[in-house]
Design an enzyme around this catalytic site. Sequence first.
Site, PDB file in Angstrom:
ATOM      1  N   GLU A  83      -3.281   2.932   1.765  1.00 12.66           N
ATOM      2  CA  GLU A  83      -2.794   3.473   0.483  1.00 12.66           C
ATOM      3  C   GLU A  83      -3.167   4.952   0.359  1.00 12.66           C
ATOM      4  O   GLU A  83      -2.358   5.775  -0.070  1.00 12.66           O
ATOM      5  CB  GLU A  83      -3.402   2.683  -0.688  1.00 12.66           C
ATOM      6  CG  GLU A  83      -2.928   3.200  -2.043  1.00 12.66           C
ATOM      7  CD  GLU A  83      -3.714   2.621  -3.206  1.00 12.66           C
ATOM      8  OE1 GLU A  83      -3.984   1.412  -3.206  1.00 12.66           O
ATOM      9  OE2 GLU A  83      -4.061   3.398  -4.114  1.00 12.66           O
ATOM     10  N   SER A  94     -10.343  -6.341   3.542  1.00 15.17           N
ATOM     11  CA  SER A  94      -9.795  -6.144   2.200  1.00 15.17           C
ATOM     12  C   SER A  94     -10.746  -5.297   1.356  1.00 15.17           C
ATOM     13  O   SER A  94     -11.883  -5.675   1.105  1.00 15.17           O
ATOM     14  CB  SER A  94      -9.575  -7.499   1.523  1.00 15.17           C
ATOM     15  OG  SER A  94      -9.454  -7.315   0.140  1.00 15.17           O
ATOM     16  N   HIS A 131       0.804  -1.235   0.000  1.00  9.96           N
ATOM     17  CA  HIS A 131       0.000   0.000   0.000  1.00  9.96           C
ATOM     18  C   HIS A 131       0.833   1.280   0.000  1.00  9.96           C
ATOM     19  O   HIS A 131       0.320   2.344  -0.314  1.00  9.96           O
ATOM     20  CB  HIS A 131      -0.859   0.074   1.268  1.00  9.96           C
ATOM     21  CG  HIS A 131      -1.836  -1.030   1.409  1.00  9.96           C
ATOM     22  ND1 HIS A 131      -2.622  -1.461   0.378  1.00  9.96           N
ATOM     23  CD2 HIS A 131      -2.176  -1.782   2.487  1.00  9.96           C
ATOM     24  CE1 HIS A 131      -3.393  -2.453   0.828  1.00  9.96           C
ATOM     25  NE2 HIS A 131      -3.136  -2.662   2.083  1.00  9.96           N
TER      26      HIS A 131
END
Length: 298
Positions: A126, A230, A74
């Site tokens: 991220e 996720s 990320h």
Amino acid sequence: MNVTIDKSSGFCWGVVRTIEIAEQEMGGGDDLYSLGDIIHNPMEIHRLGDKGLKTISVAEMEKAKGKRVLIRAHGEPPSTYKRAEELGITLIDATCPVVTKVQERIRKFYLDGYQVVIFGKKEHAEVIGLIGQTNGQAIVVKSVEDVEKVKLDGKTVLFSQTTMDKPTFHKIKEELQNRIKDLVVGSFEDEAIEFHAKDTICGQVSGRDAKIREFAKANDIVIFVAGRHSSNGKVLFAISKEANPRTYFIEDSSELQAEWFHEAENVGITGATSTPQWLMEQVKAAIEAKFVPALTAG
Ligand code: SF4
């Protein structure tokens, strides 16, 4: 009952690369810390944890003073690199090259005086790394409704977190374009605010949409294996469920339920870009061991 694992599911190359780097680095025997969970999959974290990978947060970096710390796929904001230097930490940078490229492009636009808008989730690692490229100035939108909070008073560029969905990205782009059009003074088009939209959604994720849809339709039921955190898993699960409502989300085989398999001739197993192949194989073995004989006998 046929149980098939989706051939196009599982780790994307960016995640494979990150795990390979971690495993190579752990070979040396010295402590290796990962900044945050290396991957959004608890089972894979356990496997790597058994090999010696320790997880710490950015706030806990002091614990790894003078040690080796891995930056996961990320990526991280510039402040993390600075802090590591202060603490004498050796960084093993396993940021996915696709993410690095997005970071560089955002930084360039920011330095050129653009207002940066990011389609993504504010708390996602991220996105934290991407916001860091703009000195914390980027505006994060996660839906078309959020576009309202973007103040359009200067040249603007829209980017995306790599794991978001394309249709929403395009809707956000259109909404921003429409709002900019409404701001044009009189009939002088050239007085409009300069606007660019950069579709930085990763091909590894978007290419999976069509394949997962096809796979979901070809099976009576779909067992979707992924970590609950996720982001890519949530997107792909929604696509599979839309194509086949009998799609069930699990993190591991202990969550399988017998009633799902009722009158299911073809069972498909698929997952996110962070789902390891070995885990899907384990789920397949569990289905065959627990449910196939029971159903045959019943
Ligand atoms: S989904 Fe794409 S951007 Fe994300 S880690 Fe994988 S290859 Fe890299």
